[in-house]
Enzyme design. Structure first.
Site, PDB file in Angstrom:
ATOM      1  N   CYS A 116      16.934   4.079  30.953  1.00  0.00           N
ATOM      2  CA  CYS A 116      17.208   5.415  30.273  1.00  0.00           C
ATOM      3  C   CYS A 116      16.190   6.723  30.613  1.00  0.00           C
ATOM      4  O   CYS A 116      17.002   7.498  31.396  1.00  0.00           O
ATOM      5  CB  CYS A 116      16.988   5.380  28.687  1.00  0.00           C
ATOM      6  SG  CYS A 116      17.884   3.890  28.000  1.00  0.00           S
TER       7      CYS A 116
HETATM    8  N1  LIG Z   1      18.654  -0.636  27.872  1.00  0.00           N
HETATM    9  C1  LIG Z   1      18.404   0.123  26.971  1.00  0.00           C
HETATM   10  O1  LIG Z   1      17.543   0.166  26.329  1.00  0.00           O
HETATM   11  C2  LIG Z   1      19.579   1.429  26.420  1.00  0.00           C
HETATM   12  C3  LIG Z   1      19.249   2.062  25.091  1.00  0.00           C
HETATM   13  C4  LIG Z   1      20.086   2.996  24.840  1.00  0.00           C
HETATM   14  C5  LIG Z   1      21.336   3.207  25.728  1.00  0.00           C
HETATM   15  N2  LIG Z   1      21.378   2.639  26.893  1.00  0.00           N
HETATM   16  C6  LIG Z   1      22.820   2.681  27.761  1.00  0.00           C
HETATM   17  O2  LIG Z   1      23.578   1.834  27.407  1.00  0.00           O
HETATM   18  C7  LIG Z   1      24.286   1.451  28.561  1.00  0.00           C
HETATM   19  C8  LIG Z   1      24.328  -0.044  28.978  1.00  0.00           C
HETATM   20  O3  LIG Z   1      23.018  -0.349  29.262  1.00  0.00           O
HETATM   21  P1  LIG Z   1      22.354  -1.797  29.292  1.00  0.00           P
HETATM   22  O4  LIG Z   1      20.847  -1.691  29.552  1.00  0.00           O
HETATM   23  O5  LIG Z   1      22.999  -2.717  28.365  1.00  0.00           O
HETATM   24  O6  LIG Z   1      22.885  -1.972  30.837  1.00  0.00           O
HETATM   25  P2  LIG Z   1      22.991  -3.742  31.443  1.00  0.00           P
HETATM   26  O7  LIG Z   1      23.307  -3.536  32.728  1.00  0.00           O
HETATM   27  O8  LIG Z   1      21.975  -4.583  30.789  1.00  0.00           O
HETATM   28  O9  LIG Z   1      24.745  -4.083  30.545  1.00  0.00           O
HETATM   29  C9  LIG Z   1      25.508  -3.949  31.124  1.00  0.00           C
HETATM   30  C10 LIG Z   1      26.410  -4.985  31.213  1.00  0.00           C
HETATM   31  O10 LIG Z   1      27.891  -4.466  31.494  1.00  0.00           O
HETATM   32  C11 LIG Z   1      28.721  -5.487  32.464  1.00  0.00           C
HETATM   33  N3  LIG Z   1      29.545  -4.668  33.115  1.00  0.00           N
HETATM   34  C12 LIG Z   1      29.421  -3.780  34.091  1.00  0.00           C
HETATM   35  N4  LIG Z   1      30.577  -3.135  34.336  1.00  0.00           N
HETATM   36  C13 LIG Z   1      31.620  -3.699  33.546  1.00  0.00           C
HETATM   37  C14 LIG Z   1      32.843  -3.796  33.575  1.00  0.00           C
HETATM   38  N5  LIG Z   1      33.706  -3.070  34.364  1.00  0.00           N
HETATM   39  N6  LIG Z   1      33.640  -4.462  32.856  1.00  0.00           N
HETATM   40  C15 LIG Z   1      32.717  -5.196  32.066  1.00  0.00           C
HETATM   41  N7  LIG Z   1      31.390  -5.395  31.874  1.00  0.00           N
HETATM   42  C16 LIG Z   1      30.966  -4.683  32.673  1.00  0.00           C
HETATM   43  C17 LIG Z   1      27.367  -5.806  33.312  1.00  0.00           C
HETATM   44  O11 LIG Z   1      28.048  -7.037  34.053  1.00  0.00           O
HETATM   45  C18 LIG Z   1      26.269  -5.826  32.489  1.00  0.00           C
HETATM   46  O12 LIG Z   1      26.493  -7.288  31.688  1.00  0.00           O
HETATM   47  C19 LIG Z   1      23.923   2.331  29.599  1.00  0.00           C
HETATM   48  O13 LIG Z   1      24.608   3.643  29.619  1.00  0.00           O
HETATM   49  C20 LIG Z   1      22.484   2.816  29.026  1.00  0.00           C
HETATM   50  O14 LIG Z   1      22.160   4.156  29.534  1.00  0.00           O
HETATM   51  C21 LIG Z   1      20.571   1.566  27.235  1.00  0.00           C
END
Ligand SMILES: NC(=O)c1ccc[n+]([C@@H]2O[C@H](COP(=O)([O-])OP(=O)(O)OC[C@H]3O[C@@H](n4cnc5c(N)ncnc54)[C@H](O)[C@@H]3O)[C@@H](O)[C@H]2O)c1
Length: 462
Positions: free
Chosen positions: A280
């Site tokens: 983030c």
């Molecule tokens: N990690 C955090 O603390 C946090 C907090 C708030 C917001 N976010 C936001 O949330 C979003 C996700 O973050 P995250 O940390 O969960 O990411 P992550 O990488 O942990 O998880 C994303 C998942 O999406 C899957 N994926 C990717 N492309 C795909 C597709 N086309 N179809 C299906 N699955 C697909 C990946 O395999 C992965 O398992 C980002 O935009 C991030 O900025 C993250």
């Protein structure tokens, strides 16, 4: 009222009923740090949930009721098993009432947004989109993504947003490692493409959250999430800058922050450190500064904060170098042990961790590096152009021998699992970038705390 508007009303009411009586089928697309806790929570409150991810290993783990996210114990997957299944097959979208998109939003080597995961998720949905479905984008992104990128892709289905299906943006606020603020007790923000999209999203989110704040548009919701993250980035940069000044002025920044935090209003403590990490704070602000350029606008605070925060890794290497030289040693050839490569304490997430740059800089300057992190068994470095040689490091077990054999030990993530007084009593030089050793006295180690002035002990006569 025209036939199509009646139909639209009937669709919305049908979906609303399913949301309220929990018969709605919900898909969480992207089962990472955000998606998996959300999927479990949705199942917990009574929905039938299907998790969809392209990563077969994750799907296999979930089918075996194994969690790969620290904040979601495997027990929770077992507990919701009757209402939660996982798949890599996009065809399940056809049977869903609502789909949350939680895919990553990384940046590329030039720090420009990489929307490929969002676009491919949206195309996967568009091919199976059904009338009456609600799509909620949760991935953090620049204002306009929902309307300018996701909407046109979804409408390639031939269905019209607002009448045939509903679309909104609702940012995620989850804070990995935080036991207090969890999916389920955090207020949510949502902006719908149309009033009906907003209302249906609000009703669904209200099942998961103590309150839902509705804004006028998806772009206002997208911007609100970026404001939250930029606020953190800028404030961290401010204390990082003051930490550097405090080192020169012989003042302890940690003591100063503690004192300022006694003010009951108008002040919120932020802490200096080795730089920001995770998915983030070091990423999201760039989404906005990139987008702002399209409007002839330069987001100076964002760029300045990123510059200051990034420079902290270099400063840590400077602290190591000067600490070693005061002990009569050079960095080149020195054995440097990093404690904690996760991006913050007590988490297993090492994405964009400042440890990556610190290790690269140390290697580049000829140090022999190793690391220990109970949460991160393997750690990849060298993916950026300027270090250029990719390496996978393996976490070392922390022993007295390892500490004694190290010329310098650097605390980068202040995990609770580390015993700091014990560490300080078995090494010769300890660089503490997160104030983990506050109160640790009477040690063998020379402790160099970031944000404080330190004086080398006189060389021992022995
Ligand atoms: N990690 C955090 O603390 C946090 C907090 C708030 C917001 N976010 C936001 O949330 C979003 C996700 O973050 P995250 O940390 O969960 O990411 P992550 O990488 O942990 O998880 C994303 C998942 O999406 C899957 N994926 C990717 N492309 C795909 C597709 N086309 N179809 C299906 N699955 C697909 C990946 O395999 C992965 O398992 C980002 O935009 C991030 O900025 C993250």
């Amino acid at each position: 009222m025209t036939e199509s508007r009646q139909l639209d009303g009937a669709r919305a009411l049908t979906l609303l009923n399913r949301i309220e009586n929990k018969s709605a089928q919900v898909c969480v697309l992207g089962l990472g740090y955000v998606g998996l806790p959300l999927a479990v929570k949705l199942a917990d409150v009574g929905y039938q949930v299907t998790g969809l991810d392209t990563d077969e290993a994750k799907i296999q783990a979930l089918r075996e009721h194994r969690s790969y996210i620290q904040d979601v114990p495997s027990d929770e997957i077992v507990r919701v098993a009757a209402r939660f299944s996982a798949t890599t097959d996009y065809d399940i979208i056809k049977d869903m009432d609502a789909v949350f998109i939680c895919v990553p939003t990384p940046f590329d080597a030039m720090k420009a947004p990489d929307l490929e995961p969002i676009e491919s998720a949206a195309s996967g949905i568009a091919k199976r989109l059904q009338p009456g479905q609600l799509i909620i984008l949760q991935s953090t992104t620049y204002p306009g993504t929902t309307e300018d990128k996701v909407l046109p892709i979804l409408e390639t289905s031939g269905l019209k947003a607002g009448t045939d299906f509903y679309l909104s943006f609702s940012p995620e606020r989850i804070n990995p490692g935080d036991k207090l603020h969890r999916v389920g007790n955090l207020p949510k923000v949502v902006g719908g493409l149309t009033p009906q999209s907003a209302e249906l999203s609000r009703r669904l989110l209200a099942q998961l959250s103590p309150s839902v704040h509705v804004v006028s548009s998806p772009r206002a919701a997208e911007m609100s999430k970026l404001l939250e993250n930029i606020f953190r980035s800028v404030n961290i940069a401010l204390v990082n800058e003051l930490a550097l000044l405090c080192e020169r002025m012989d003042i302890d920044i940690w003591e100063v922050i503690q004192a300022a935090a006694t003010k009951p209003f108008g002040f919120m403590p932020f802490y200096p450190g080795p730089g920001t990490g995770g998915h983030c704070i070091p990423v999201d602000p760039y989404y906005l500064s990139w987008k702002a350029r399209e409007y002839d606008f330069y987001t100076k605070f964002i760029e300045l904060a990123a510059e200051v925060n990034q420079s902290m890794s270099y400063h840590v290497v400077e602290l190591v170098t000067s600490g070693l030289s005061r002990q009569g040693k050079a960095l080149c050839g020195a054995k440097v042990l990093i404690l904690g490569v996760a991006f913050k304490k007590d988490v297993d997430d090492a994405r964009n961790s400042p440890a990556e740059r610190i290790l690269e800089l140390l290697l580049e300057r000829g140090a022999e590096v190793s690391y220990s992190d109970p949460h991160v068994p393997r750690f990849r470095i060298g993916r950026n152009v300027f270090y250029g040689e990719e390496k996978q490091l393996v976490s070392q077990t922390l022993t007295e021998d390892l500490l004694r054999a190290s010329d310098c030990v650097v605390i980068v993530a202040g995990h609770h699992a580390f015993d700091y007084p014990w560490i300080a009593s078995h090494c010769s030089l300890l660089v503490d970038t997160v104030n983990a050793t506050q109160g640790v006295t009477d040690t063998q180690a020379q402790i160099v705390r970031l944000g404080t002035h330190w004086r080398a002990r006189p060389p021992s006569s022995a």
